[in-house]
Scaffold this active site. Structure first.
Site, short mmCIF file in Angstrom:
data_model
loop_
_atom_site.label_atom_id
_atom_site.label_comp_id
_atom_site.label_asym_id
_atom_site.label_seq_id
_atom_site.Cartn_x
_atom_site.Cartn_y
_atom_site.Cartn_z
CG HIS A 160 -51.93 10.30 -35.47
ND1 HIS A 160 -51.57 11.64 -35.54
CD2 HIS A 160 -52.43 9.99 -36.68
CE1 HIS A 160 -51.86 12.11 -36.74
NE2 HIS A 160 -52.39 11.12 -37.46
CB SER A 281 -35.46 -5.00 -11.81
OG SER A 281 -35.55 -4.27 -10.59
CG ASN A 289 -35.93 -3.98 -17.10
OD1 ASN A 289 -37.16 -3.93 -17.06
ND2 ASN A 289 -35.18 -3.78 -16.04
CD GLU A 294 -34.79 -0.11 -21.58
OE1 GLU A 294 -35.09 0.81 -20.81
OE2 GLU A 294 -34.55 -1.27 -21.20
CD GLN A 326 -3.25 16.03 -31.97
OE1 GLN A 326 -2.23 16.04 -32.64
NE2 GLN A 326 -3.25 16.38 -30.70
#
Ligand code: ARG
Length: 467
Positions: A160, A281, A289, A294, A326
């Protein structure tokens, strides 16, 4: 080249194809990707036709030389693709006839574009599966080595997404590896059904020429010719199977991606991904990042989409070939490209994952991750499991109030909840004790992780194409 009526089938037509219809029905803009396989298939077909006496050896040689030259023209970007010629097959055949004259028109003897295209896609898929398999193997190897290296590194395990029990980082990585092991089997299994040759089925019913399909199959490296000509020209199961392999694989990669994204966040702070797999960024100078995971997570969607496209494309199609087919190529090409690129990205990135061991350890120490170990300890001392559960629950409540982990409490503090608790409890309350105690096949103990990594290495070596 832009004749108004297609020469390959224009004989029975009294007016030229509508210009829009010609564009609408043409596939050459995307199926030109199959040119190498189309030429390979044609060379094998011509070789077989000569062997059974339908072509002379001179005709065969002229055809093969012409096709090899065309291959060179295509590779050098000199080939003039024509939309009025519809598809890759007729473009190449028209160019062959242009180059070698009437003999070029004999190549299509005993063949139809229906068995030709089915053969081309299978050759293409086989080639691509083999490239994908190399990347998948490389990724699995990288995971196995990372797991072996990190067999003792402790992190919190989650259910969880809440801290559950300590596990080793190596164990977590081997869980990923297990997912990929099943994907690998699915890929090799799919390859068996891809590697069957439709050529010779002709339009739908076979051909009246004395062809030898075993010869062509052998020349092209197929395991065998297909059994039924109607099925051969219309079957696209293999494409659906590949895309379903691809969907399951991408689902797995998306789960791994999600964890990598979480782990690189300041909140988790479990790993570092080297800068070369990340971007910055344009507005927030501090950002790094995790774009690669991602994007892999994001690309999963398009592969699921291709699976739906292909399933729906085939739904309710009557035998045998229909022009609908096709539409199989673009989803299939994109699925192949996406899977290959995502696997490459992962295979490059996984060995470079840098676990932040102290931070993982600290996270495992928070959140009472050894609570189950305390309950198991009490059970070993004769307490019923339900009572042990209650005792530990009270200890955790006390720990929350006093901001102490179970291992940080004194023996007297622990004894408030059960007299059964003795000095030896501290062996089970440590994270090291907790993981070492799960010492069975499939368990998280460091020596089990090392043994599992070794078995995984051996299983990977034993996997054979076509097995
Ligand atoms: N471009 C066609 C395809 O991709 C080739 C087969 C065409 N056959 C036909 N009977 N029109 O399926």
């Amino acid at each position: 080249m832009s004749q108004a009526t297609n020469q390959s089938w224009g004989g029975r037509f009294s007016e030229p194809t509508d210009a829009f219809v010609a564009r609408f029905t043409a596939s050459v803009n995307f199926d030109q990707r199959l040119a190498p396989q189309d030429i390979q298939g044609s060379i094998a077909h011509a070789t077989m036709l000569a062997r059974v006496g339908v072509l002379t050896d001179d005709e065969r040689d002229a055809i093969i030389n012409g096709l090899n030259e065309i291959q060179g023209e295509i590779e050098r970007g000199e080939f003039n693709w024509s939309v009025p010629l519809e598809d890759v097959h007729m473009n190449i055949e028209a160019r062959l006839t242009e180059k070698i004259g009437i003999t070029g028109k004999k190549l299509h003897t005993g063949r139809s574009r229906n068995d030709q295209v089915a053969t081309d896609i299978r050759l293409f898929m086989r080639d691509e599966i083999d490239v994908i398999e190399v990347e998948l193997k490389r990724l699995r190897e990288g995971m196995i080595e990372l797991a072996d290296r990190e067999a003792e590194t402790i992190m919190p395990g989650f259910t969880h997404l809440q801290t559950a029990q300590p596990v080793t980082f190596g164990h977590h990585i081997l869980a990923w590896q297990e997912m990929l092991a099943r994907d690998h089997e699915r890929l090799l299994d799919c390859r068996k059904r891809v590697n069957v040759m439709p050529l010779g089925a002709a339009a739908l019913a076979g051909t009246t020429y004395p062809i030898d399909r075993h010869v062509t199959a052998e020349l092209l490296g197929f395991d065998r010719p297909t059994e039924n000509s109607l099925d051969a020209v219309s079957d696209r199961d293999f494409a659906i199977e590949f895309t379903s392999f691809a969907s399951i694989l991408l689902m797995h990669l998306s789960r791994m991606s999600e964890e990598l994204v979480l782990w690189t966040s300041a909140q988790f702070n479990f790993i570092d991904l080297p800068d070369r797999f990340c971007t910055g960024s344009s507005i927030m100078p501090q950002k790094k990042n995790p774009d690669v995971p991602e994007l892999v997570r994001g690309k999963t969607g398009r592969v699921y989409g291709h699976l739906m496209s292909l399933l729906t494309l085939m739904k309710s199609q009557p035998l045998a070939y229909n022009k609908d087919n096709q539409e199989d190529k673009e989803p299939l090409f994109d699925a192949v490209d996406t899977v290959r690129d995502c696997l490459k990205a992962f295979a490059d990135m996984v060995p470079a994952i840098e676990p932040k061991k102290a931070s993982m350890y600290e996270a495992a120490r928070r959140g009472f991750s050894t609570a189950t170990d305390l309950a198991d300890y009490l059970v070993r001392k004769g307490v019923a499991f339900r009572d042990a559960h209650e005792i530990v629950g009270q200890s955790v409540a006390y720990g929350l109030k006093t901001e102490k982990d179970l291992s940080e409490m004194s023996l007297d503090e622990l004894k408030q909840f059960s007299d059964t608790i003795e000095q030896d409890v501290f062996e089970v309350l440590t994270l090291e004790g907790s993981v070492a105690a799960r010492n069975h096949i499939g368990g998280t103990a460091p020596n089990q992780v090392r043994a599992a990594a070794q078995r995984a290495r051996e299983a990977l070596v034993a996997l054979k194409v076509g097995a």
